[in-house]
Motif scaffolding. Structure first.
Motif, PDB file in Angstrom:
ATOM      1  N   SER A 201       5.097  46.250  64.911  1.00  0.00           N
ATOM      2  CA  SER A 201       4.985  45.835  63.458  1.00  0.00           C
ATOM      3  C   SER A 201       3.169  45.871  62.834  1.00  0.00           C
ATOM      4  CB  SER A 201       4.972  44.217  63.257  1.00  0.00           C
ATOM      5  OG  SER A 201       3.922  43.595  64.362  1.00  0.00           O
ATOM      6  N   LEU A 202       2.352  46.212  63.810  1.00  0.00           N
ATOM      7  CA  LEU A 202       1.068  46.527  63.549  1.00  0.00           C
ATOM      8  C   LEU A 202       0.777  47.859  63.255  1.00  0.00           C
ATOM      9  CD1 LEU A 202      -0.658  44.570  66.738  1.00  0.00           C
ATOM     10  CD2 LEU A 202      -0.332  43.970  64.156  1.00  0.00           C
ATOM     11  N   LEU A 203       1.896  48.856  63.402  1.00  0.00           N
ATOM     12  CA  LEU A 203       1.963  50.256  62.811  1.00  0.00           C
ATOM     13  C   LEU A 203       3.334  50.443  62.214  1.00  0.00           C
ATOM     14  CD1 LEU A 203       1.473  51.535  66.765  1.00  0.00           C
ATOM     15  CD2 LEU A 203      -0.272  51.605  64.832  1.00  0.00           C
ATOM     16  N   PRO A 204       3.256  49.934  60.999  1.00  0.00           N
ATOM     17  CA  PRO A 204       4.388  50.124  60.162  1.00  0.00           C
ATOM     18  C   PRO A 204       4.536  51.646  59.466  1.00  0.00           C
ATOM     19  CG  PRO A 204       2.647  48.988  58.748  1.00  0.00           C
ATOM     20  CD  PRO A 204       2.214  48.845  60.408  1.00  0.00           C
ATOM     21  N   ALA A 205       5.424  52.091  59.158  1.00  0.00           N
ATOM     22  CA  ALA A 205       5.542  53.566  58.651  1.00  0.00           C
ATOM     23  C   ALA A 205       4.897  53.393  57.368  1.00  0.00           C
ATOM     24  CB  ALA A 205       7.047  53.856  58.570  1.00  0.00           C
ATOM     25  N   GLY A 206       4.302  54.592  57.033  1.00  0.00           N
ATOM     26  CA  GLY A 206       3.366  54.595  55.505  1.00  0.00           C
ATOM     27  C   GLY A 206       2.109  53.722  55.698  1.00  0.00           C
ATOM     28  N   ALA A 207       1.644  53.342  56.922  1.00  0.00           N
ATOM     29  CA  ALA A 207       0.262  52.513  56.802  1.00  0.00           C
ATOM     30  C   ALA A 207      -0.845  53.871  56.674  1.00  0.00           C
ATOM     31  CB  ALA A 207       0.216  51.952  58.182  1.00  0.00           C
ATOM     32  N   ALA A 208      -1.797  53.492  56.056  1.00  0.00           N
ATOM     33  CA  ALA A 208      -2.951  54.331  55.947  1.00  0.00           C
ATOM     34  C   ALA A 208      -3.896  54.103  56.622  1.00  0.00           C
ATOM     35  CB  ALA A 208      -3.374  54.410  54.362  1.00  0.00           C
ATOM     36  N   ALA A 209      -3.532  53.669  57.794  1.00  0.00           N
ATOM     37  CA  ALA A 209      -4.697  52.901  58.760  1.00  0.00           C
ATOM     38  C   ALA A 209      -5.098  53.894  59.878  1.00  0.00           C
ATOM     39  CB  ALA A 209      -4.166  51.663  59.371  1.00  0.00           C
ATOM     40  N   THR A 210      -6.149  53.481  60.629  1.00  0.00           N
ATOM     41  CA  THR A 210      -6.506  53.980  61.828  1.00  0.00           C
ATOM     42  C   THR A 210      -5.879  53.309  63.081  1.00  0.00           C
ATOM     43  OG1 THR A 210      -8.526  54.917  60.699  1.00  0.00           O
ATOM     44  CG2 THR A 210      -8.597  54.686  63.079  1.00  0.00           C
ATOM     45  N   VAL A 211      -5.555  54.470  64.060  1.00  0.00           N
ATOM     46  CA  VAL A 211      -5.029  53.656  65.419  1.00  0.00           C
ATOM     47  C   VAL A 211      -6.096  54.285  66.350  1.00  0.00           C
ATOM     48  CG1 VAL A 211      -3.455  55.405  65.757  1.00  0.00           C
ATOM     49  CG2 VAL A 211      -3.195  53.436  66.926  1.00  0.00           C
TER      50      VAL A 211
END
Length: 397
Positions: A201-211
């Protein structure tokens, strides 16, 4: 580098007992008494070191088994930092110091013994490289990489599940990239805690985030980590990925930048899906979508609670930070004898953003277990905390 109050008070509070190697029969005592001396012998045999290095290794072996903690050589640039941070441990037996500190200092002294930081011909030579390279060249890696071909044909969610578990179980023999929930053999009891749903849930598809992923071991564990990052980038779970590694060799098999490159080359040269993943990762590094960073703090004997401001800011900008392996877990929650039911969220409340731990249990520290799970494990009669047959996925948003 000092330690907090070591008083054995409330296990849910800051006074939970710090783990040391002072008690015979404990895991920490075994590492200091047996594993470290054996490692000195292995390093000695792995390279044609000269008399200077052999004498230094002999001195280190005597110090850790029969002597007391001695300072670094006066010419060492970080001597004062270690003296200041460990002033209460010098002149005392190694077994009396906090386990996290004594392990870290052992590896620092081992590197000094083989002149890793010196100005001579051994400067920068990884004393653990032969062990890492032998594993990476092994036929088992070929089998594991081939299994990616079958996995690639399945649904994306099944692939994601399998890659997460491959990264979790790391370098367990005969695991590979499996779609099964649990590893084979005696580890069929598998996960002692599973927050996989929260992590995804913290890595949803379409996220423009940094992991951010803080690596643990090189070789057969780092390859699944890289393939997992490839999946996250390729399926829109992250726009950017940061892989944090050690700035120099540490804890035998811990990953450095050189190990990342070795693993990428192993992937690129492989046939099929593994080679394609390697090519994508190579390209991602060239464009900056995948960055490798190596902060000095990753080789410090400190909990993450004491991380410096720049690293705190780094983690704070990530959508989620995933910490791999046992050492990172000990540093994340604190290397203490916590009550195993202490909430993971409580022990990581200080962390500057969402955080997750993927860990195979190989030391005594554990938090976040359901009371029934903990009771069942304790009644099992197995060395479940230290045998590597159990694992956990824990997360805090």
């Amino acid at each position: 580098m000092g330690d907090r109050d070591q008083g054995p008070t409330d296990a849910h509070g800051p006074g939970a007992q710090v783990i040391t190697g002072s008690e015979p029969g404990t895991f920490a005592h075994g590492v200091l008494a047996r594993r470290h001396p054996a490692l000195i012998r292995q390093v000695r045999e792995a390279f044609p070191y000269g008399p200077r290095q052999h004498a230094a290794l002999d001195a280190l072996l005597h110090e850790i088994t029969q002597g007391v903690v001695e300072p670094l050589d006066p010419t060492s640039p970080d001597r004062d930092r270690w003296l200041q941070g460990g002033r209460e441990y010098f002149g005392r037996p190694w077994f009396n110091a906090p386990f996290l500190w004594s392990e870290s200092y052992f590896y620092r002294k081992l590197l000094a013994a083989v002149d890793h930081f010196g100005d001579g011909p051994w400067q920068g030579i990884d004393p653990f490289a032969p062990f890492k390279q032998a594993e990476l060249r092994g036929s088992t890696v070929d089998d594991e990489l081939r299994s990616l071909d079958a996995l690639a044909a399945g649904p994306a969610d099944e692939r994601a599940h399998a890659l997460l578990h491959a990264s979790l179980w790391g370098n367990r023999a005969d695991l590979g990239f499996r779609a099964a929930d649990e590893p084979p053999g005696d580890a069929a009891t598998g996960l002692v805690a599973d927050d996989s749903a929260l992590l995804w849930s913290l890595l949803p598809a379409g996220a423009a985030a940094t992991v951010s992923l803080v690596a643990d071991n090189a070789g057969r564990e780092l390859i699944p980590d890289l393939v997992l990052l490839d999946h996250l980038l390729g399926h829109g779970h992250a726009e950017h990925a940061v892989l944090h590694v050690k700035p120099y060799p540490y804890y035998v098999s811990d990953a450095t930048t050189a190990d990342v490159i070795d693993c990428l080359r192993r992937l690129v040269q492989a046939p099929g899906e593994a080679g394609e993943a390697g090519a994508r990762l190579w390209a991602a590094m060239r464009t900056g979508r995948l960055e490798v960073r190596a902060h000095a703090f990753f080789c410090a004997p400190l909990p993450y609670e004491d991380m410096p401001a720049d690293l705190r800011e780094d983690f704070g900008t990530a959508g989620v930070t995933i910490l791999k392996g046992d050492l990172n877990y000990r540093r994340l929650v604190g290397d203490r004898l916590w009550d195993a039911t202490t909430p993971f969220a409580d022990r990581t409340a200080y962390f500057p953003g969402a955080v997750a731990a993927l860990r195979t249990l190989k030391s005594d520290v554990v938090v976040g277990l359901a009371p029934r799970t903990w009771s069942t494990l304790e009644r099992s009669g197995r060395e479940w905390r230290t045998s590597g047959t159990h694992a956990l996925v824990q997360a805090r948003a």
